[in-house]
Design a protein around this motif. Sequence first.
Motif, PDB file in Angstrom:
ATOM      1  N   GLY A  52      14.289  41.236  16.963  1.00 44.23           N
ATOM      2  CA  GLY A  52      12.953  40.640  16.972  1.00 44.23           C
ATOM      3  C   GLY A  52      12.396  40.500  15.562  1.00 44.23           C
ATOM      4  N   SER A  89      14.102  40.179  12.925  1.00 44.58           N
ATOM      5  CA  SER A  89      14.886  39.167  12.206  1.00 44.58           C
ATOM      6  C   SER A  89      14.350  37.759  12.435  1.00 44.58           C
ATOM      7  N   ARG A  90      13.709  37.523  13.574  1.00 43.83           N
ATOM      8  CA  ARG A  90      13.124  36.202  13.833  1.00 43.83           C
ATOM      9  C   ARG A  90      11.948  35.933  12.897  1.00 43.83           C
ATOM     10  N   THR A  91      11.325  37.001  12.412  1.00 45.33           N
ATOM     11  CA  THR A  91      10.189  36.857  11.508  1.00 45.33           C
ATOM     12  C   THR A  91      10.614  36.875  10.044  1.00 45.33           C
ATOM     13  N   SER A 122      15.946  41.929   7.934  1.00 44.40           N
ATOM     14  CA  SER A 122      15.713  42.878   9.021  1.00 44.40           C
ATOM     15  C   SER A 122      16.652  44.077   8.896  1.00 44.40           C
ATOM     16  N   PRO A 144      17.315  45.408  19.905  1.00 45.79           N
ATOM     17  CA  PRO A 144      16.356  44.318  20.152  1.00 45.79           C
ATOM     18  C   PRO A 144      15.149  44.371  19.217  1.00 45.79           C
ATOM     19  N   ILE A 145      14.763  45.568  18.762  1.00 46.38           N
ATOM     20  CA  ILE A 145      13.655  45.662  17.811  1.00 46.38           C
ATOM     21  C   ILE A 145      14.031  44.984  16.501  1.00 46.38           C
ATOM     22  N   ASN A 146      15.224  45.302  15.990  1.00 47.46           N
ATOM     23  CA  ASN A 146      15.688  44.673  14.754  1.00 47.46           C
ATOM     24  C   ASN A 146      15.914  43.177  14.930  1.00 47.46           C
ATOM     25  N   PRO A 186      20.436  38.432  20.259  1.00 41.33           N
ATOM     26  CA  PRO A 186      19.784  37.209  20.757  1.00 41.33           C
ATOM     27  C   PRO A 186      20.745  36.244  21.451  1.00 41.33           C
TER      28      PRO A 186
END
Length: 142
Positions: free
Chosen positions: A23, A25-27, A33, A19-21, A86
């Motif tokens: 997250g 990736s959304r940025t 990412s 989930p960190i990666n 996601p």
Amino acid sequence: MLYVTLVILAGFLTAMQSPINAGLSRTVGVLESSFVSFAGGALFLGLAMLFFGRGHIWRLTEAPSWQWIGGILGATMVLSSIIAVPRIGVLATALAMIFGNLLMAAIIDNYGWFGVPVTPFGWHRLLGFVLVLAGLALVFRR
């Protein structure tokens, strides 16, 4: 017991990594990412090797070339989890990945690939697969 504890800890970290990666990736993007994840890991391991390594990195050319693909396999795992988390969630991603991991591990053990001792596939391993599949079905059920 130390090794089991170490691997359980690695499982915790892997569950956090997905989930960190995702997250990140959304940025920055999916491939970006993945790159950041591996670049950070490479830097960490490079420093650990520099300070704690046994000094045999120069013998890398003596290893068979197929043994060099571990990073590619790991990158594929990270990229897959960034894409899946996601859409299906962390638990479903982890369980599906664990099932794939168990299936390949059983094949490797059964045939003794990559120099591991042969461990034949028996009914108890089959039962384990059935239970994991049942768990996967329950996790995906809405």
